[in-house]
Scaffold this active site. Sequence first.
Site, PDB file in Angstrom:
ATOM      1  NE  ARG A 177     -12.898  22.618 -13.522  1.00 43.32           N
ATOM      2  CZ  ARG A 177     -13.631  23.769 -13.946  1.00 43.32           C
ATOM      3  NH1 ARG A 177     -13.656  23.859 -15.398  1.00 43.32           N
ATOM      4  NH2 ARG A 177     -14.055  24.425 -13.149  1.00 43.32           N
ATOM      5  CG  ASP A 246      -9.656  23.246 -19.794  1.00 45.88           C
ATOM      6  OD1 ASP A 246      -9.754  22.958 -20.940  1.00 45.88           O
ATOM      7  OD2 ASP A 246      -9.780  24.581 -19.467  1.00 45.88           O
ATOM      8  CG  ASN A 247     -13.708  24.946 -20.118  1.00 48.80           C
ATOM      9  OD1 ASN A 247     -13.172  25.306 -19.114  1.00 48.80           O
ATOM     10  ND2 ASN A 247     -13.617  26.022 -21.140  1.00 48.80           N
TER      11      ASN A 247
HETATM   12  P1  AMP Z   1     -11.733  28.949 -19.531  1.00 50.01           P
HETATM   13  O1  AMP Z   1     -11.608  28.301 -21.057  1.00 50.01           O
HETATM   14  O2  AMP Z   1     -12.412  30.601 -19.518  1.00 50.01           O
HETATM   15  O3  AMP Z   1     -12.543  28.204 -18.878  1.00 50.01           O
HETATM   16  O4  AMP Z   1     -10.150  29.299 -18.882  1.00 50.01           O
HETATM   17  C1  AMP Z   1      -9.092  28.718 -19.381  1.00 50.01           C
HETATM   18  C2  AMP Z   1      -8.064  28.607 -18.091  1.00 50.01           C
HETATM   19  O5  AMP Z   1      -7.591  29.867 -17.942  1.00 50.01           O
HETATM   20  C3  AMP Z   1      -8.627  28.044 -16.750  1.00 50.01           C
HETATM   21  O6  AMP Z   1      -7.627  27.392 -16.128  1.00 50.01           O
HETATM   22  C4  AMP Z   1      -8.935  29.615 -16.142  1.00 50.01           C
HETATM   23  O7  AMP Z   1      -8.951  29.440 -14.629  1.00 50.01           O
HETATM   24  C5  AMP Z   1      -7.737  30.293 -16.687  1.00 50.01           C
HETATM   25  N1  AMP Z   1      -8.048  31.672 -16.554  1.00 50.01           N
HETATM   26  C6  AMP Z   1      -8.932  32.506 -17.386  1.00 50.01           C
HETATM   27  N2  AMP Z   1      -9.161  33.876 -17.149  1.00 50.01           N
HETATM   28  C7  AMP Z   1      -8.235  33.933 -16.132  1.00 50.01           C
HETATM   29  C8  AMP Z   1      -7.617  35.223 -15.250  1.00 50.01           C
HETATM   30  N3  AMP Z   1      -8.166  36.164 -15.623  1.00 50.01           N
HETATM   31  N4  AMP Z   1      -6.534  34.928 -14.312  1.00 50.01           N
HETATM   32  C9  AMP Z   1      -6.163  33.643 -14.420  1.00 50.01           C
HETATM   33  N5  AMP Z   1      -6.491  32.450 -14.761  1.00 50.01           N
HETATM   34  C10 AMP Z   1      -7.606  32.625 -16.035  1.00 50.01           C
HETATM   35 MG    MG Z   2     -12.463  26.652 -17.608  1.00 45.19          MG
END
Ligand code: AMP
Ligand code: MG
Length: 476
Positions: A177, A246-247
């Site tokens: 990323r 990060d996405n």
């Molecule tokens: P996202 O924007 O959904 O890609 O998530 C942002 C960050 O939060 C990423 O680093 C994910 O791995 C983390 N994350 C989201 N949901 C969870 C979860 N249920 N448990 C652990 N980490 C999470």
């Molecule tokens: Mg993410």
Amino acid sequence: MKLNELKVTNPYLALDPECYDKVSPDPLKNPHLIHANKDVADTLNIDEDELRTENFVKLLNGEYQPEGSDTFSMCYAGHQFGYFVPRLGDGRAINIGTIDKFHLQLKGAGMTEYSRNGDGRAVLRSSIREYLMSEAMNSLGIPTTLCLGLIGSEHNVRREKVETGAIVCRVSTSWVRFGTFEYYASQGMFKELEALADYVIEESFPHHIGRNDPYTMLFNDVVVITARLMAQWMSVGFNHGVMNTDNMSIAGLTIDYGPYAFLDDFRHEHICNHTDVHGRYSYTNQPAVAKWNLQALMKAFSPLTTIEKMEKSLVMYDKIYLRYLHYYMCKKLGLEGTVEGDPELIDDMYDMLEILHVDYTLFMRTLSHYEGDRKALLASGLYQEPMNEWLDRYDERIKDIDKTERKKQMLAANPKYVLKNYMLQEAIDAAEKGDFSVVDNLFKIAKNPFDEHKEFERWAGATPGEFKNRKLSCSS
Ligand code: AMP
Ligand code: MG
């Protein structure tokens, strides 16, 4: 190949150990298969019969690890809603190995070093959304990660209410990323940053191996493919919803499907993410936010090359984006070549659709069949003007274009079906009651969105009023 003959490698582990965490999957209770993706299995050289075996469910549940497996999660940083978070990482995704050039990852397979306050799990509804949408984007010709399969379980997962855990096995040629580069740069780990850039060049940009100034070239390529990805999203009416750095994939793929949406009625300012109060990640902002993200990446790249050189690429971003957008929209409108006034014709179409509250996908598909009779098109809007006026201009523009050719081109560029949120919700509601038939049906149209699928006609119309333009929460 049989699953018990699978052999995987782990090229990412050659990088500095600071960049990953070796962690084992924590399997779900009583897992069961919901869907398997035959074509992805085929790409990985896995026999179709194997997808019906218990071993397949075990693979997806992290209980069966192929030969060579050395499971790990990746560390990265990222700008979330504009604010830098120095250490994020895969909080719930665990890599289980690489087959050929495809990296397999289990999303929802338990806690990792990067889980922060999360539980490492993914609920059924968000997993269904990721599973179906990655397939839909792929079939629309939009670069994306893929999914090999989806399992559900009886594992309780607490969100606003108690739900059940699921795992998607995600497959991608790259999981790096923008935020992965930001992590190394912000930690002052410049040697490791260079090794990451070399890794990414080998993985996704091999044409730069051995060339002069490869890191400037790499940055330039990322600018171009990101601009192209934005043009593709905008042309189909896709709103990602969480464009944090990060996405953002360094390889220009659509990754991390969350509260995304396809537009219902065309709306420039559409916001699909409930937590995005100010519309940072609204539909219309996507190209600009991607550029903002490229600026953040440029800073992270600054130990590798000079800002002056990278700025030469970045200043071209708007032009590149507009060129690509124009290219995709001309295909959708069946326009040959470029004629003066085309950009205005396209822009005015968007405004016309917005004023009249017209369903974007339906309009484009109906226009593909248009041969002079305006009834169906006019019926899709609230009023007749300014659609009539716009169609006069369109008629004038296409008068010398071969009708049959135009129709053929447009039907191949304008999907009859996109997976709107109300359709996905229908699949989720049924799945939560143990009925996966809607998932199966949506998968069929996701796979062939340009086909007629007469049996699914009800999903080809405008989104029903009560389901239009709903926002979704990030909770997943
Ligand atoms: P996202 O924007 O959904 O890609 O998530 C942002 C960050 O939060 C990423 O680093 C994910 O791995 C983390 N994350 C989201 N949901 C969870 C979860 N249920 N448990 C652990 N980490 C999470
Ligand atoms: Mg993410």
